[in-house]
Design an enzyme around this catalytic site. Structure first.
Site, PDB file in Angstrom:
ATOM      1  N   HIS A   1       0.826  -1.216   0.000  1.00 41.96           N
ATOM      2  CA  HIS A   1       0.000   0.000   0.000  1.00 41.96           C
ATOM      3  C   HIS A   1       0.860   1.265   0.000  1.00 41.96           C
ATOM      4  CE1 HIS A   1      -4.088  -1.613   0.372  1.00 41.96           C
ATOM      5  NE2 HIS A   1      -3.525  -2.613   1.021  1.00 41.96           N
TER       6      HIS A   1
ATOM      7  N   ASN B   1      -6.567  -5.333  -5.677  1.00 42.24           N
ATOM      8  CA  ASN B   1      -7.784  -4.578  -5.965  1.00 42.24           C
ATOM      9  C   ASN B   1      -7.560  -3.073  -5.903  1.00 42.24           C
ATOM     10  OD1 ASN B   1      -7.443  -5.049  -3.080  1.00 42.24           O
ATOM     11  ND2 ASN B   1      -9.379  -3.999  -2.810  1.00 42.24           N
ATOM     12  N   HIS B   2      -6.441  -2.613  -5.342  1.00 48.08           N
ATOM     13  CA  HIS B   2      -6.146  -1.178  -5.288  1.00 48.08           C
ATOM     14  C   HIS B   2      -5.346  -0.714  -6.501  1.00 48.08           C
ATOM     15  CE1 HIS B   2      -7.362   0.310  -1.197  1.00 48.08           C
ATOM     16  NE2 HIS B   2      -7.510  -0.984  -1.033  1.00 48.08           N
TER      17      HIS B   2
ATOM     18  N   HIS C   1      -5.294  -8.254   5.684  1.00 51.59           N
ATOM     19  CA  HIS C   1      -4.213  -7.481   6.292  1.00 51.59           C
ATOM     20  C   HIS C   1      -3.683  -8.055   7.596  1.00 51.59           C
ATOM     21  CE1 HIS C   1      -4.568  -3.356   4.088  1.00 51.59           C
ATOM     22  NE2 HIS C   1      -4.669  -4.371   3.255  1.00 51.59           N
TER      23      HIS C   1
END
Length: 713
Positions: A31, A138-139, A264
């Site tokens: 991320h 998915n990000h 996560h």
């Protein structure tokens, strides 16, 4: 872990043969770019990614595996891309020989427009010391349209030679055709053969159906039992609804280990799957993106060692991760134990500050213990970081509470999240009055057997389902409930601030086009026409959703060239770009065949032209007719000295979309799909080719056996 889940298994390799052992660094959900504008936490994700690369160099791994969500946003900022590319260049490029030999075709998966191989260390122009293999999550999934189809940030890193992007799945246009085909990267080190399979993030409902229908084809070598088969995945593992997750036991029996991304919480030790031979490892995220209980578990990456069919995994704690401590309390019970009144705001604030200070001390103690352990291992000590603190307070039975933001101002400079250190919540009432225009929540996210009833009573309702039920209750007249709820889901889950606005603009544009197609509509019939057009659009959207080709879909595979402006927008464009090109270019369109200024048409043409009212020439319905009439008048124009109309100033994207050649892209897509469906096995590099970069590649010319692959159903 629930009581029904099997405990993790600590695998070990009995005999240590370094020349036959593949060493891999595992990480997922980095991320990078999360809260990058935050003055305190802005560099947390990039600092941890740097530590992961340093650990890879320290432990002399053969390569790095990333299981999705390398970036937090689909369109990372320039600063974010700059730092990631700089770190990859510093820690993964060099003269260190690569001991892992590539057996599959290095061109399999490369961009069609270029000649360099898909696997970067097979490129003679690059000095790669530690290859990096990654799937998308998915990000950071592919989106947009263009000559190369949907693209994402990993495509940028791949074409730069810094990352090997695998697992880019092309979804078929029809949910009844094809399926998901997974082709491996085949590697060898000594006597150990590794098949590396990657499946980038697919919508959970679609992935669930494909697995249930046995339409996920994994192409494996004929002697697959002699290979260690490793699968990278990025899907929901926790059940959020009937099909909003991927069951653990639906993968091929020949898989040995699944590296699960997206979740996560750190469950890095391999866990067995009931009725299957393979194991699942969930490394978890390397940075906390939400102040939830699962994020408070200590963050790790793993050193995976594979020898033959055996493997072992060694967790490596991440020292650069900001400490995170959370706790919860019931205020009425705490007031009874400590002897203060819940109506006394001063006493309540004093007690809550005391509890927060205790959590700060606990976080600092954890940091000091981590530093002491690192110092004992010969590592340098790190300076203290401001911790993340979260205190959940149950205020059931309390009339009023103070402002949590004002409360956090006393902890500025002591914690990293002073604005949301406190969270007030109340126990849900057993019954409540339901208004006429409110949805029936009893239907939401419920299993067929009613297994989620307890979760719904506790208030665990997914945002997507909640929004969809409320939109359905409001009976929208213009915006469809399904498409609008999908746009809101993209806005919430992927931080796409333009999703809702883009959807509204596209919907209104489509409605206007549909109404204009009916000609002039009387005002009293306008509502009926709008309803009809909206129903047709909803029906078309439902059909597109089955095939994953909606405007909110993740855009896997080649996109059609005739899509809208929004679908063809640059997927790497920043918010500051404002939806256009960096440069305004004067595009000269093809000369229009129009009547010159001051000229009159021939009398023979006048009666035919008089039948077309001038008012309708401006509508979408009348454009085609006017253009055809203007072509007929071309031969009567003789004066070339008349002033031509000035071309409009257009952006590169608008000019590209206006080219008529784009309409011919669809047949080309069908041809490619047809050729792909006939391919039964992978192609490999010629037997005599050897890599000048791979130390083990010199023995490739001695191989006499060809590796045959077959698809596994």
């Amino acid at each position: 872990m629930s009581d029904t889940e099997a405990p993790p298994v600590n695998h070990t390799i009995e005999n240590d043969f370094p020349d036959d052992t593949i060493r891999i660094m595992l990480a997922t959900d980095n991320h990078i770019g999360y809260l990058e504008r935050d003055p305190i936490r802005g560099q947390d994700s990039i600092n941890t990614f740097k530590e992961i690369l340093q650990l890879a160099v320290k432990h002399e791994v053969d390569f790095i595996l990333l299981s999705g969500d390398l970036f937090h946003e689909n369109r990372p900022s320039r600063d974010c891309l700059y730092q990631v590319m700089g770190l990859l260049r510093e820690f993964t490029l060099g003269d260190r020989p690569i001991a892992v030999q590539l057996l599959s075709d290095p061109d399999d998966g490369k961009p069609a427009s270029y000649s360099f191989p898909a696997i970067n260390y097979e490129d003679a122009n690059l000095n790669v010391a530690i290859p990096v293999f990654s799937i998308h999550g998915n990000h950071d999934d592919p989106q947009g349209a263009g000559p190369e189809g949907a693209l994402c940030a990993l495509d940028m890193l791949s074409v730069a030679g810094l990352v090997n992007y695998i697992g880019k799945v092309e979804l078929p246009l029809s949910d009844r055709a094809g399926g998901i085909e997974v082709r491996p990267v085949l590697l060898r080190k000594g006597s150990t053969h590794l098949g590396l399979y990657g499946i980038g993030n697919v919508k959970d409902a679609r992935m669930h159906v494909e697995l249930r229908s046995n339409r996920v084809k994994m192409y494996m070598p004929k002697d697959k039992d002699n290979w260690f088969n490793l699968l990278l995945l990025h899907q929901n593992r926790v059940k959020h609804g009937p099909q909003e997750f991927v069951p653990e036991g639906l993968f091929d029996d020949s898989v040995d280990l699944v590296i699960w991304g997206h979740e996560h919480d750190c469950r890095i030790f391999p866990e067995p799957v009931a009725g299957k031979k393979y194991f699942i490892s969930q490394p978890g995220s390397s940075v906390a993106t939400s102040l939830a209980e699962g994020e408070s578990v200590e963050k790790h990456v793993a050193l995976l060692e594979i020898q033959g069919k055996n493997f072992q995994m060694s967790p490596l704690p991440l020292r650069s991760v900001r400490p995170f401590v959370m706790d919860e309390l019931i205020l009425t019970e705490a007031a009874e134990e400590e002897g203060f009144e819940v109506t006394d705001q001063m006493e309540v604030a004093k007690y809550l500050k005391h509890r927060v200070n205790e959590l700060i001390d606990k976080a600092q103690t954890q940091w000091d213990e981590r530093n002491a352990q690192a110092h004992a291992d010969g590592e340098p000590q790190l300076e203290r970081m401001l911790p993340l603190i979260r205190l959940k307070v149950d205020t059931t039975g309390v009339a009023a509470m103070s402002n949590p933001i004002r409360f956090g101002q006393d902890f500025i400079g002591k914690i990293a999240n002073p604005r949301d250190v406190l969270v007030f919540h109340r126990a849900k009432a057993t019954s409540r009055r339901v208004a006429a225009d409110e949805p029936d929540l009893s239907r939401m996210d419920a299993d067929d057997d009613g297994g989620n009833a307890e979760k719904m009573e506790a208030g665990n309702v997914r945002v997507h389902s909640l929004v969809q039920e409320y939109l359905r209750a409001q009976e929208l007249q213009l915006l469809g409930e399904a498409s609008m709820s999908d746009a809101i889901q993209v806005f919430v889950e992927k931080d796409d601030i333009h999703a809702i606005r883009t959807h509204v603009e596209e919907t209104l544009k489509a409605l206007m086009k549909g109404v204009q197609a009916n000609g002039e509509v009387p005002e009293e019939e306008l509502d009926d026409v709008l309803e009809k057009v909206r129903e047709e659009r909803d029906k078309r959207y439902a059909e597109q959703q089955k095939t994953g080709r909606t405007s909110h879909s993740k855009g896997k595979g080649k996109a059609r060239a005739g899509d809208s402006d929004e679908e063809s927008a640059d997927s790497m464009q920043m918010d500051v770009d404002g939806g256009g090109s960096d440069f305004d270019v004067e595009e000269v369109p093809p000369p229009k065949k129009t009547v010159a200024k001051g000229k009159k048409a021939a009398p023979a043409k006048a009666p035919a032209k008089a039948k077309a009212p001038a008012k309708k020439a401006t509508t979408a319905r009348g454009k085609k007719k006017v253009e055809s009439e203007e072509e007929d008048e071309e031969d009567i124009i003789e004066d070339d000295d008349e002033e031509e109309p000035q071309p409009k100033k257009r952006t590169n994207r608008a000019a590209t979309l206006s080219q008529p050649a784009a309409k011919k892209a669809a047949p080309k897509k069908a041809t490619t799909s047809k050729a792909t469906s006939k391919q039964a096995q992978l192609s490999f590099a010629p037997a005599g080719r050897s890599s000048t970069r791979a130390a083990a590649g010199r023995a490739r010319g001695k191989m006499t056996e060809a590796i045959e692959l077959s698809d596994s159903d």
